[in-house]
Design a protein around this motif. Structure first.
Motif, PDB file in Angstrom:
ATOM      1  N   GLU A   1       0.828  -1.197   0.000  1.00  0.00           N
ATOM      2  CA  GLU A   1       0.000   0.000   0.000  1.00  0.00           C
ATOM      3  C   GLU A   1       0.868   1.255   0.000  1.00  0.00           C
ATOM      4  OE1 GLU A   1      -3.734   1.984   2.492  1.00  0.00           O
ATOM      5  OE2 GLU A   1      -2.804   0.110   3.178  1.00  0.00           O
ATOM      6  N   ALA A   2       1.955   1.236   0.797  1.00  0.00           N
ATOM      7  CA  ALA A   2       2.868   2.378   0.820  1.00  0.00           C
ATOM      8  C   ALA A   2       3.588   2.529  -0.514  1.00  0.00           C
ATOM      9  CB  ALA A   2       3.881   2.212   1.954  1.00  0.00           C
ATOM     10  N   VAL A   3       3.948   1.410  -1.133  1.00  0.00           N
ATOM     11  CA  VAL A   3       4.624   1.473  -2.433  1.00  0.00           C
ATOM     12  C   VAL A   3       3.681   2.029  -3.491  1.00  0.00           C
ATOM     13  CG1 VAL A   3       5.674   0.079  -4.246  1.00  0.00           C
ATOM     14  CG2 VAL A   3       6.221  -0.381  -1.864  1.00  0.00           C
ATOM     15  N   GLU A   4       2.407   1.663  -3.411  1.00  0.00           N
ATOM     16  CA  GLU A   4       1.428   2.195  -4.359  1.00  0.00           C
ATOM     17  C   GLU A   4       1.310   3.709  -4.216  1.00  0.00           C
ATOM     18  OE1 GLU A   4      -3.158   1.240  -5.794  1.00  0.00           O
ATOM     19  OE2 GLU A   4      -2.480   0.646  -3.793  1.00  0.00           O
ATOM     20  N   THR A   5       1.272   4.192  -2.972  1.00  0.00           N
ATOM     21  CA  THR A   5       1.218   5.636  -2.745  1.00  0.00           C
ATOM     22  C   THR A   5       2.472   6.315  -3.274  1.00  0.00           C
ATOM     23  OG1 THR A   5      -0.134   5.298  -0.766  1.00  0.00           O
ATOM     24  CG2 THR A   5       0.959   7.422  -0.992  1.00  0.00           C
ATOM     25  N   ALA A   6       3.635   5.699  -3.029  1.00  0.00           N
ATOM     26  CA  ALA A   6       4.885   6.260  -3.537  1.00  0.00           C
ATOM     27  C   ALA A   6       4.872   6.350  -5.059  1.00  0.00           C
ATOM     28  CB  ALA A   6       6.066   5.419  -3.063  1.00  0.00           C
ATOM     29  N   ALA A   7       4.258   5.363  -5.711  1.00  0.00           N
ATOM     30  CA  ALA A   7       4.175   5.385  -7.174  1.00  0.00           C
ATOM     31  C   ALA A   7       3.346   6.568  -7.652  1.00  0.00           C
ATOM     32  CB  ALA A   7       3.572   4.076  -7.676  1.00  0.00           C
ATOM     33  N   TRP A   8       2.241   6.875  -6.958  1.00  0.00           N
ATOM     34  CA  TRP A   8       1.426   8.041  -7.333  1.00  0.00           C
ATOM     35  C   TRP A   8       2.227   9.330  -7.184  1.00  0.00           C
ATOM     36  CZ3 TRP A   8      -2.730   5.793  -3.657  1.00  0.00           C
ATOM     37  CH2 TRP A   8      -3.451   4.799  -4.312  1.00  0.00           C
ATOM     38  N   VAL A   9       2.951   9.449  -6.066  1.00  0.00           N
ATOM     39  CA  VAL A   9       3.721  10.671  -5.820  1.00  0.00           C
ATOM     40  C   VAL A   9       4.810  10.846  -6.872  1.00  0.00           C
ATOM     41  CG1 VAL A   9       5.242  11.846  -4.194  1.00  0.00           C
ATOM     42  CG2 VAL A   9       3.229  10.633  -3.354  1.00  0.00           C
ATOM     43  N   LEU A  10       5.552   9.775  -7.150  1.00  0.00           N
ATOM     44  CA  LEU A  10       6.644   9.871  -8.110  1.00  0.00           C
ATOM     45  C   LEU A  10       6.119  10.146  -9.516  1.00  0.00           C
ATOM     46  CD1 LEU A  10       8.953   6.990  -6.861  1.00  0.00           C
ATOM     47  CD2 LEU A  10       9.498   9.418  -6.902  1.00  0.00           C
ATOM     48  N   GLY A  11       5.018   9.500  -9.891  1.00  0.00           N
ATOM     49  CA  GLY A  11       4.449   9.750 -11.211  1.00  0.00           C
ATOM     50  C   GLY A  11       4.021  11.192 -11.367  1.00  0.00           C
ATOM     51  N   ALA A  12       3.367  11.733 -10.338  1.00  0.00           N
ATOM     52  CA  ALA A  12       2.940  13.136 -10.393  1.00  0.00           C
ATOM     53  C   ALA A  12       4.138  14.072 -10.437  1.00  0.00           C
ATOM     54  CB  ALA A  12       2.052  13.454  -9.192  1.00  0.00           C
ATOM     55  N   PHE A  13       5.194  13.750  -9.661  1.00  0.00           N
ATOM     56  CA  PHE A  13       6.380  14.625  -9.639  1.00  0.00           C
ATOM     57  C   PHE A  13       7.088  14.618 -10.984  1.00  0.00           C
ATOM     58  CE2 PHE A  13      10.996  14.994  -9.095  1.00  0.00           C
ATOM     59  CZ  PHE A  13      11.073  16.290  -8.599  1.00  0.00           C
ATOM     60  N   ARG A  14       7.234  13.449 -11.595  1.00  0.00           N
ATOM     61  CA  ARG A  14       7.962  13.374 -12.855  1.00  0.00           C
ATOM     62  C   ARG A  14       7.282  14.172 -13.958  1.00  0.00           C
ATOM     63  NH1 ARG A  14       8.896   6.966 -11.678  1.00  0.00           N
ATOM     64  NH2 ARG A  14      10.852   7.193 -10.516  1.00  0.00           N
ATOM     65  N   GLU A  15       5.978  14.320 -13.887  1.00  0.00           N
ATOM     66  CA  GLU A  15       5.274  15.156 -14.859  1.00  0.00           C
ATOM     67  C   GLU A  15       5.317  16.628 -14.454  1.00  0.00           C
ATOM     68  OE1 GLU A  15       1.358  13.840 -15.620  1.00  0.00           O
ATOM     69  OE2 GLU A  15       1.953  11.851 -16.330  1.00  0.00           O
ATOM     70  N   ALA A  16       4.978  16.886 -13.188  1.00  0.00           N
ATOM     71  CA  ALA A  16       4.876  18.279 -12.743  1.00  0.00           C
ATOM     72  C   ALA A  16       6.219  18.985 -12.740  1.00  0.00           C
ATOM     73  CB  ALA A  16       4.260  18.330 -11.345  1.00  0.00           C
ATOM     74  N   ALA A  17       7.297  18.263 -12.512  1.00  0.00           N
ATOM     75  CA  ALA A  17       8.620  18.896 -12.456  1.00  0.00           C
ATOM     76  C   ALA A  17       8.968  19.564 -13.778  1.00  0.00           C
ATOM     77  CB  ALA A  17       9.679  17.855 -12.088  1.00  0.00           C
ATOM     78  N   TYR A  18       8.457  19.041 -14.897  1.00  0.00           N
ATOM     79  CA  TYR A  18       8.718  19.633 -16.210  1.00  0.00           C
ATOM     80  C   TYR A  18       7.670  20.673 -16.590  1.00  0.00           C
ATOM     81  CZ  TYR A  18      12.123  15.912 -16.973  1.00  0.00           C
ATOM     82  OH  TYR A  18      13.199  15.076 -16.869  1.00  0.00           O
ATOM     83  N   ASP A  19       6.447  20.526 -16.053  1.00  0.00           N
ATOM     84  CA  ASP A  19       5.347  21.386 -16.479  1.00  0.00           C
ATOM     85  C   ASP A  19       5.221  22.667 -15.662  1.00  0.00           C
ATOM     86  OD1 ASP A  19       4.797  19.383 -18.256  1.00  0.00           O
ATOM     87  OD2 ASP A  19       3.162  18.512 -17.071  1.00  0.00           O
TER      88      ASP A  19
END
Length: 368
Positions: free
Chosen positions: A172-190
């Motif tokens: 469950e924690a890994v799933e949450t980490a995946a959401w955070v990292l996915g959002a960061f990898r997009e938002a960091a460029y946008d």
């Protein structure tokens, strides 16, 4: 490995001890029932065949000793032999169950490690003109994997990074980490501002998190002679000056972790920290500073960061990790991640803009 060797030798040590004691004491005291210790100990580390072989060895050793003790033909003899056979059978069953459980745990651990490798990609050793080093130590808790997360990307706004810690453990924690990292990898460029990146992460967590779960995190953006930080309830990073000084880069105001915006918690505010030629900054999760030795003393990170003065940042961080493990005296109780950025000396600055572009291109390829 040493303890495993001791466990494998223990059945034979037990049988040898029973033989020696019986021969020294003589027929007056009978130690033969203790031969059941052989197969019992064998089931702890051995497989089915090994446990059965040790049981047979116990029976083979028993016969001459029973003759020496003048027990052959007596009811006690039958009872002792039945005990050895019965304990051997029970030990064989225990061995089968143990090996099955070990195979199951090994499979789960391999799947978990594969999932975490996909989630936490290796960070680049170079980001722009910065040198990056990473240390990640998993807690030794069977097949559990934790929620520590990190990422470093090179964007048009500069080098940006994220380090965080998800509340809880397991998938469950890994799933949450995946959401955070996915959002960061997009938002960091946008997003042009760090605060915009944080808002994107908050929006992503609002769609997925339930209850009062949260993620502590630090977002950072590096510029010439300065690094901007956005601290969301995470331990403050340590800045190591070229002149030997060490200080915490604490935020001017405390802010809530990501995921708690709906509770009306205060939002983080960006703040700048000097980051000049030759300086270093160490980001870490609470698994580092909350690690204790056997007497309950927390790991003194601020005292031990002197180890990061070595020429090679990755070798220096590896030495700091080894020092952390020595302090704990065993596996860390919680995942411990450390991310080190080192600004080059003045003469090591990238003079050709094309070099920075190449670095950015490689990072973009990795992110894709």
């Amino acid at each position: 490995m040493k303890s495993q060797g001791i466990l494998r030798a223990l059945p034979f040590v037990a049988i040898s001890g029973v033989v020696l004691a019986d021969l020294l004491v003589g027929p007056t005291l009978v130690f033969l029932p203790l031969l059941t210790l052989g197969p019992a100990f064998a089931s702890v580390s051995g497989g089915l065949r090994r446990t059965a072989a040790v049981g047979v060895l116990s029976l083979v050793v028993y016969v001459p000793l029973a003759a020496y003790d003048q027990l052959l033909g007596r009811p006690q003899n039958t009872l002792t032999m039945a005990s050895i056979v019965g304990v051997t059978g029970a030990s064989m069953l225990a061995s089968v169950l143990r090996t099955g459980r070990e195979r199951e745990l090994a499979t789960v651990r391999l799947v978990a490690e594969a999932a975490q490798r996909v989630l936490l990609r290796p960070v680049p050793r170079r980001a722009g003109d910065l040198t990056v080093a990473l240390s990640y130590t998993s807690a030794a808790a069977e097949a559990q994997i934790g929620g520590d997360l990190y990422e470093v990307v090179v964007t048009p706004e500069g080098v940006r990074l994220l380090i965080g810690d998800v509340q809880g453990k397991g998938l469950e924690a890994v799933e949450t980490a995946a959401w955070v990292l996915g959002a960061f990898r997009e938002a960091a460029y946008d997003q042009a501002e760090l605060l915009g990146v944080a808002e994107r992460l908050e929006a992503s967590l609002a769609r997925h998190l339930s209850g009062e779960k949260f993620v502590t995190a630090i977002l950072a953006e590096v510029h010439d002679d300065e690094i901007w930080l956005l601290n969301c309830g995470h331990p403050a990073p340590l800045v190591l000056g070229r002149d030997g000084g060490v200080h915490l880069a604490e935020p001017p105001e405390e802010a809530a972790p990501l995921g708690l915006a709906e509770l009306g918690s205060p939002r983080p505010k960006p703040y700048g920290v000097p980051f000049k030629d030759g300086d270093q900054i160490l980001f870490y999760t609470d698994g580092v500073v909350e690690a204790r030795d056997r007497s309950g003393v927390f790991y003194p990170l601020e005292e031990r960061v002197r180890l990061l003065r070595a020429p090679d940042p990755q070798a220096a961080l590896d030495e700091l990790r080894a020092d952390l493990l020595r302090h704990v005296g065993g596996p860390v109780p919680d995942d411990a991640a450390m991310l080190l950025l080192r600004s080059p000396e003045a003469h090591g600055r990238v003079a050709d803009p094309g070099v920075g572009a190449d670095e950015m291109g490689r990072e973009d390829a990795t992110a894709g």
